[in-house]
Design a protein around this motif. Structure first.
Motif, PDB file in Angstrom:
ATOM      1  N   PRO A  58      57.115   2.652  15.197  1.00 52.13           N
ATOM      2  CA  PRO A  58      57.706   3.479  16.177  1.00 52.13           C
ATOM      3  C   PRO A  58      58.780   4.474  15.665  1.00 52.13           C
ATOM      4  O   PRO A  58      59.402   4.328  14.642  1.00 52.13           O
ATOM      5  N   ASP A  59      58.637   5.760  15.924  1.00 49.88           N
ATOM      6  CA  ASP A  59      59.325   6.918  15.670  1.00 49.88           C
ATOM      7  C   ASP A  59      60.271   7.426  16.961  1.00 49.88           C
ATOM      8  O   ASP A  59      59.804   7.739  17.592  1.00 49.88           O
ATOM      9  N   PRO A  60      61.648   6.898  16.630  1.00 50.31           N
ATOM     10  CA  PRO A  60      62.376   7.365  17.866  1.00 50.31           C
ATOM     11  C   PRO A  60      62.609   8.860  18.152  1.00 50.31           C
ATOM     12  O   PRO A  60      63.077   9.212  19.249  1.00 50.31           O
ATOM     13  N   TYR A  65      57.713   7.585  21.241  1.00 51.39           N
ATOM     14  CA  TYR A  65      57.704   6.889  19.927  1.00 51.39           C
ATOM     15  C   TYR A  65      56.894   6.872  18.947  1.00 51.39           C
ATOM     16  O   TYR A  65      56.386   5.997  18.365  1.00 51.39           O
ATOM     17  N   LYS A  85      63.425  11.013  26.438  1.00 50.33           N
ATOM     18  CA  LYS A  85      64.478  10.557  25.291  1.00 50.33           C
ATOM     19  C   LYS A  85      65.512   9.789  25.853  1.00 50.33           C
ATOM     20  O   LYS A  85      66.229  10.197  27.215  1.00 50.33           O
ATOM     21  N   LEU A  89      62.759   1.347  23.315  1.00 53.28           N
ATOM     22  CA  LEU A  89      61.407   1.048  22.745  1.00 53.28           C
ATOM     23  C   LEU A  89      60.822   0.057  23.491  1.00 53.28           C
ATOM     24  O   LEU A  89      59.517   0.208  23.903  1.00 53.28           O
TER      25      LEU A  89
END
Length: 258
Positions: A58-60, A65, A85, A89
């Protein structure tokens, strides 16, 4: 001499009660206006380390994500803001779980609409697919309901945290941290790739076909609700009507405009 002494004493006494400019300057209070400076608060999301699942970490900072599913020419398409945004998650994973499962059901339903209307089946069920469910015998309908319920309970046990009713607001609707949306472990044909990039490509294809199937099933269901004909009957009807309709409309066009 006496007069001079008295005059000196008088002057000394008067000087003692006179205001002193030096002392007032020392103790005077002055207010000074300092410019107000705005302090910028760092609003970047807090990155919590999450283990990789099927090669996905997971990439915020990435849309959704970093989950696969975006494809040209639309790319990341989210007009209603389900993955905007600021969404957690867990909510992103839960929305993706819903999308994947509904897409799978829609793909099965699209095949079921066409196959169920073309073949009567073991129970001699005929007519539009919208009208076929009430023709299913009660025992078969009860068995189908139990099978669907068992599958949903199993999926919940795999993907969801067990609810703690004493602290339900922290456990309700919470997915497991190591659960990938839609990966319930059912792969009888062994089609799941082990390579992360290949898995992401397959996941994107599944999502795109599921999205198309959801739109297609919605169209077939709506069409049968309107004209109460099967899909093939509707296709056959428009194949016969369309040429005649085109010729009729063409005949009504003034000769000067042809």
């Amino acid at each position: 001499m006496m007069k001079l002494t008295l005059l000196s004493a008088t002057l000394a006494t008067a000087t003692a009660f006179a205001p002193s400019s030096t002392s007032s300057a020392k103790f005077s209070l002055q207010s000074t206006e300092e410019p107000i400076t705005e302090v910028e608060v760092d609003t970047e999301p807090v990155v919590v380390p999450v283990p990789a699942i099927n090669g996905w970490t997971p990439d915020p900072y990435a849309p959704c994500y970093g989950l696969p599913g975006a494809l040209a020419p639309t790319g990341f398409f989210d007009p209603l803001g389900f993955a905007q945004k600021g969404i957690s998650l867990n909510d992103i994973k839960r929305n993706r779980e819903s999308e994947v499962m509904h897409g799978r059901v829609a793909m099965l339903a699209s095949v079921g609409y066409l196959a169920g209307e073309a073949i009567s089946g073991p129970f001699n069920i005929v007519g539009p697919a919208n009208d076929q469910l009430q023709q299913v015998p009660a025992p078969a309908f009860a068995f189908l309901t139990l099978m669907i319920g068992a599958a949903e309970i199993k999926r919940a046990q795999i993907g969801w945290i067990e609810p703690d009713f004493s602290n339900w607001n922290k456990t309700l609707w919470q997915l497991r941290e190591n659960y990938y949306p839609g990966d319930v472990g059912f792969d009888p044909l062994g089609l799941k790739p082990t390579d992360p990039k290949a898995f992401a490509n397959m996941q994107t294809r599944e999502l795109q076909n599921g999205r198309l199937a959801m739109l297609g099933v919605a169209g077939m269901c709506s069409q049968e609700l309107v004209n109460h004909r099967t899909i093939f009957e509707t296709i056959d009807f428009y194949q016969k009507v369309s040429p005649e309709l085109i010729l009729t409309l063409y005949a009504e066009i003034p000769s000067s405009a042809k």
